[in-house]
Write an enzyme that holds these catalytic residues in place. Structure first.
Site, PDB file in Angstrom:
ATOM      1  N   TRP A 196       0.859  -1.191   0.000  1.00 19.98           N
ATOM      2  CA  TRP A 196       0.000   0.000   0.000  1.00 19.98           C
ATOM      3  C   TRP A 196       0.890   1.233   0.000  1.00 19.98           C
ATOM      4  CZ3 TRP A 196      -0.611   4.206   3.272  1.00 19.98           C
ATOM      5  CH2 TRP A 196      -1.832   4.902   3.228  1.00 19.98           C
TER       6      TRP A 196
ATOM      7  N   SER B 162       4.760  -5.769   2.548  1.00 24.36           N
ATOM      8  CA  SER B 162       3.885  -4.982   3.402  1.00 24.36           C
ATOM      9  C   SER B 162       2.483  -5.586   3.448  1.00 24.36           C
ATOM     10  CB  SER B 162       3.882  -3.527   2.933  1.00 24.36           C
ATOM     11  OG  SER B 162       3.319  -2.677   3.896  1.00 24.36           O
ATOM     12  N   MET B 163       1.439  -4.858   2.998  1.00 27.69           N
ATOM     13  CA  MET B 163       0.099  -5.424   3.074  1.00 27.69           C
ATOM     14  C   MET B 163      -0.043  -6.630   2.165  1.00 27.69           C
ATOM     15  SD  MET B 163      -2.759  -3.009   1.149  1.00 27.69           S
ATOM     16  CE  MET B 163      -4.060  -4.170   1.558  1.00 27.69           C
TER      17      MET B 163
ATOM     18  N   ASP C 235      12.160  -0.059  10.598  1.00 27.97           N
ATOM     19  CA  ASP C 235      10.885   0.126   9.896  1.00 27.97           C
ATOM     20  C   ASP C 235       9.893   0.798  10.841  1.00 27.97           C
ATOM     21  OD1 ASP C 235       8.442  -0.119   8.587  1.00 27.97           O
ATOM     22  OD2 ASP C 235       8.891  -2.109   7.794  1.00 27.97           O
TER      23      ASP C 235
ATOM     24  N   HIS D 128      11.136   0.843   5.860  1.00 24.44           N
ATOM     25  CA  HIS D 128      10.101  -0.042   5.339  1.00 24.44           C
ATOM     26  C   HIS D 128      10.364  -0.471   3.896  1.00 24.44           C
ATOM     27  CE1 HIS D 128       6.202  -1.905   5.300  1.00 24.44           C
ATOM     28  NE2 HIS D 128       5.729  -1.121   4.346  1.00 24.44           N
TER      29      HIS D 128
END
Length: 297
Positions: free
Chosen positions: A29, A96-97, A225, A254
């Site tokens: 995202w 990530s997502m 992160d 991140h």
């Protein structure tokens, strides 16, 4: 292709590079499948078939009013696999997502066709801070994100990506052009999908999905992160999944797909080839440190 239709009629943009064993890359995202391009190219050059797609609501995919929950996201992944013929010996790589799609696919679809998975800076198993998840992110932080996007999404994203890539007064891990590209990609998404997807990754508890991780699992996460803190995510997966290997990128933010491209390529290629995914950067650092303290000859 490049468009495939999911079971609820949503069109998703999909691209496939190379031939060989399929590797499906799931973006984070609020980006698109293009964020994987350097990795996808390296995989294709190494003899794999790299498949990347834009999540519903993002990039070039449709922006339906609903369907921004992880059951639907996992079904979308299943539909991408079926449409591209990636049904056996598949490797899933989620950033990530995107790690959430993998977790829910493994439980909801029984991990069908999957041989190995990699979670990169992933939100799995649970992002939200609760009494039984004290290392998570407070709800107030997500509320502030929502308020910022509703007030001025363009301005919010400009600030968001600086933390995403670890850009500060002194540090500049990525170029200004990478920041601009990320901003432009994020603005391709609709506001409604952007908000709904953020709610999904912030509040979905994937801890019940972890027992479905029965294949070799690589976990890569930056220790600095701030977007997805490592203690509640990467380290939690490593503790819970017996077949997992955790590689921590010391001091990294991140967006390691951009700040540590070569390192990530090496780790993923080793893992996909069945080699022990030793962190070559750690080896180099150790060799350098040893040389600095070695006595003169």
């Amino acid at each position: 292709m490049p468009m495939i239709e999911t079971r609820d009629g949503t069109s998703l943009y999909v691209k496939s590079w190379g031939d060989g064993a399929p590797v499906i890359l799931i973006h984070g995202w609020p980006l698109s499948g293009d964020s994987w391009d350097p990795i996808s190219h390296a995989l294709a050059e190494a003899g794999y078939r790299a498949i990347a797609y834009d999540r519903r609501g993002f990039g070039r995919s449709d922006q339906p009013s609903g369907g921004y929950d992880y059951d639907t996201f996992a079904d979308d992944l299943a539909d991408v696999m079926a449409a591209t013929g990636a049904t056996e010996n598949v490797s899933l790589v989620g950033f990530s997502m995107g790690g959430g799609e993998i977790a829910r696919y493994m439980s909801r679809h029984g991990g069908r066709g999957v041989a190995r998975v990699a979670l990169v800076s992933s939100v799995v198993p649970y992002m939200l801070q609760t009494d039984d998840n004290p290392d998570g992110v407070p709800q107030a932080t997500f509320d502030q994100m929502t308020d910022g996007m509703l007030e001025d999404r363009a301005k919010f994203m400009a600030t968001f990506f600086k933390e995403f890539y670890g850009v500060g007064w002194i540090s500049q891990p990525v170029s200004d052009e990478v920041l601009q590209l990320s901003w432009a990609t994020a603005m391709m998404a609709g506001l409604r999908p952007t908000l709904a997807a953020a709610k999904a990754f912030a509040t979905t508890d994937f801890r019940p999905d972890l027992p479905a991780f029965t294949v070799p699992t690589l976990v890569i996460h930056g220790t600095s992160d701030k977007t997805v803190p490592i203690e509640a995510t990467g380290r939690a997966v490593a503790r819970a999944v017996p077949q997992s290997t955790l590689i921590e990128y010391d001091g990294e933010p991140h967006g390691v797909f951009a700040t540590q491209v070569e390192r990530l390529k090496a780790n993923l290629l080793d893992f996909l080839a069945g080699r022990d995914p030793d962190d070559r950067q750690e080896v180099l650092d150790a060799m350098t440190a040893s040389a600095m303290v070695a006595p003169p000859v």
